[in-house]
Design a protein around this motif. Structure first.
Motif, mmCIF file in Angstrom:
data_model
loop_
_atom_site.group_PDB
_atom_site.id
_atom_site.type_symbol
_atom_site.label_atom_id
_atom_site.label_comp_id
_atom_site.label_asym_id
_atom_site.label_seq_id
_atom_site.Cartn_x
_atom_site.Cartn_y
_atom_site.Cartn_z
ATOM 1 N N THR A 1 0.790 -1.125 -0.053
ATOM 2 C CA THR A 1 0.358 -0.060 0.014
ATOM 3 C C THR A 1 0.695 1.314 0.042
ATOM 4 O O THR A 1 0.453 2.284 -0.354
ATOM 5 C CB THR A 1 -1.030 0.106 1.288
ATOM 6 O OG1 THR A 1 -0.269 -0.125 2.324
ATOM 7 C CG2 THR A 1 -1.976 -0.997 1.049
ATOM 8 N N LEU A 2 2.240 1.222 0.265
ATOM 9 C CA LEU A 2 3.162 2.135 0.323
ATOM 10 C C LEU A 2 3.944 2.315 -0.974
ATOM 11 O O LEU A 2 4.702 3.234 -1.048
ATOM 12 C CB LEU A 2 3.950 2.310 1.688
ATOM 13 C CG LEU A 2 3.153 2.822 2.799
ATOM 14 C CD1 LEU A 2 4.107 2.854 4.062
ATOM 15 C CD2 LEU A 2 2.814 4.251 2.725
ATOM 16 N N MET A 3 3.952 1.257 -1.672
ATOM 17 C CA MET A 3 4.984 1.003 -2.784
ATOM 18 C C MET A 3 5.019 2.215 -3.705
ATOM 19 O O MET A 3 6.081 2.687 -3.954
ATOM 20 C CB MET A 3 4.606 0.054 -3.521
ATOM 21 C CG MET A 3 6.035 -0.595 -4.292
ATOM 22 S SD MET A 3 7.273 -1.274 -3.265
ATOM 23 C CE MET A 3 6.846 -2.804 -2.642
ATOM 24 N N GLY A 4 3.930 2.886 -3.881
ATOM 25 C CA GLY A 4 3.900 3.939 -5.052
ATOM 26 C C GLY A 4 4.419 5.262 -4.585
ATOM 27 O O GLY A 4 4.582 6.135 -5.480
ATOM 28 N N ILE A 5 4.535 5.426 -3.377
ATOM 29 C CA ILE A 5 5.000 6.641 -2.770
ATOM 30 C C ILE A 5 6.727 6.798 -2.810
ATOM 31 O O ILE A 5 7.250 7.817 -2.805
ATOM 32 C CB ILE A 5 4.542 6.831 -1.150
ATOM 33 C CG1 ILE A 5 4.697 8.234 -0.897
ATOM 34 C CG2 ILE A 5 5.502 5.969 -0.322
ATOM 35 C CD1 ILE A 5 3.919 8.881 0.355
ATOM 36 N N SER A 6 7.193 5.658 -3.036
ATOM 37 C CA SER A 6 8.684 5.676 -3.165
ATOM 38 C C SER A 6 9.037 5.889 -4.588
ATOM 39 O O SER A 6 8.629 5.627 -5.622
ATOM 40 C CB SER A 6 9.295 3.965 -2.870
ATOM 41 O OG SER A 6 10.515 4.054 -3.073
#
Length: 270
Positions: A256-261
Motif C-alpha cells: 500500500t506504500l510502494m507507489g510513494i517511493s
C-alpha cells in the motif's frame, strides 16, 4: 525498436555525473546497494546493463565480482573507464540487443533501461535479452520509477520552495504521468529527467513475469521516508540516518506504500 535519441543525448551529455552522490540520489544509491547485496552470494559474473557512468559497476567490482558495464552513451562509458577505482569491463551497447552469449551471467542489473524505454515492446525486448544472457537460476534486478514520483516530489520535499504546483506546464506533466505513466519532459524544464515510462509496482512485476522470470522480491528503495523535510541533512547524521533506514526497511515490502517511493526494485529468477 523505437529511436531513443533524447535519452541518448541526455546521458551522453553527462546527466548521471554526480547524481547518486548528492541530494536524494545518495539515499537511492545507499538503498539500492543494500537491496542488491542480498543476492551477492559468492563471486558473480554481472552485466550492469544501462549502468550509466559505472557507479554500481565500480562498487560491485570492488567486492570482487566480474562486472561488465553496458551503456548506450559513449561519453558515459568513457567516463566510467577513466574514473573506475577497481578494474571492470565497460562497453557501449543497447539493452534491447546485447552482444553477449546465452547463459553467460549470474546476475543482470537493469537499473535504468526499463524506465527509459517508452514502449512496452522495447521494455520486453530488454527483459528478454536479460533472460537470454542469464544462466539458469540467474538473478535479475530491475528498477522502476513510480508514476506518482513527480507529483509527490512537488507536494512534499521541494514543493514549498519551488511552487511547481502553480505551474500549468508542470501540472499537465504530472497528470499525464499519473494517468498514462508517460513522462514527457517539458522544454521549459531541461534539467528534468528525459522522456521516460513511469511504472506502478504491479505493471513492472507483470512485465518482468511476461518475460518468463519468477518474481522473488519487490522492494521500495527510498520508501516513504524520502518525504521527510531536510532529509539530506538528516541523512548525514548517523543516528538520524539509522532511524530513517529503520522506517524504510520496515515498510519496504508494504504494497500500500510502494507507489510513494520514487524508485522500486523487482528481483527475479531465471
Amino acid at each position: 525498436m523505437e529511436r531513443i535519441d533524447e535519452v541518448y543525448e541526455f546521458y551522453n551529455g553527462g546527466a548521471e555525473i554526480g547524481r547518486l552522490e548528492r541530494g536524494l540520489g545518495v539515499v537511492e544509491f545507499w538503498r539500492s546497494k543494500e537491496i542488491i547485496s542480498r543476492y551477492l552470494n559468492g563471486k558473480l559474473k554481472i552485466y550492469d546493463v544501462g549502468g550509466g557512468i559505472g557507479m554500481y559497476a565500480d562498487w560491485l567490482a570492488s567486492k570482487g565480482h566480474k562486472v561488465t558495464l553496458i551503456e548506450l552513451a559513449p561519453t558515459a562509458v568513457e567516463y566510467a573507464k577513466q574514473h573506475m577505482t577497481t578494474p571492470y569491463e565497460a562497453e557501449v551497447g543497447d539493452a534491447r540487443k546485447l552482444d553477449k552469449p546465452n547463459n553467460s551471467a549470474d546476475m543482470v542489473l537493469l537499473m535504468g533501461p526499463l524506465y527509459h524505454l517508452m514502449s512496452k515492446e522495447d521494455r520486453l525486448l530488454a527483459l528478454s535479452e536479460a533472460h537470454r544472457v542469464l544462466k539458469p537460476g540467474g538473478i535479475l534486478i530491475a528498477a522502476g520509477i513510480s508514476k506518482f514520483s513527480s507529483a509527490t516530489w512537488a507536494l512534499t520535499v521541494y514543493g514549498t520552495a519551488n511552487e511547481f504546483l502553480d505551474d500549468d506546464i508542470y501540472m499537465d506533466m504530472i497528470i499525464r504521468e499519473m494517468k498514462k505513466g508517460e513522462h514527457i519532459r517539458p522544454r521549459e524544464y531541461p534539467f528534468f529527467i528525459s522522456n521516460a515510462y513511469f511504472h506502478t509496482i504491479d505493471r513492472l512485476r507483470n512485465e518482468v513475469s511476461e518475460a518468463k522470470f519468477k518474481i522473488i522480491e519487490s522492494a521500495a528503495v527510498e520508501g516513504c521516508a524520502w518525504i521527510t523535510p531536510d532529509i539530506v541533512d538528516k541523512w548525514s547524521d548517523d543516528r538520524k540516518r539509522e532511524r530513517l533506514l529503520r522506517i524504510i526497511r520496515t515498510t519496504e515490502h508494504e504494497e500500500t506504500l510502494m507507489g510513494i517511493s520514487p524508485h522500486f526494485l523487482v528481483t527475479a529468477l531465471k
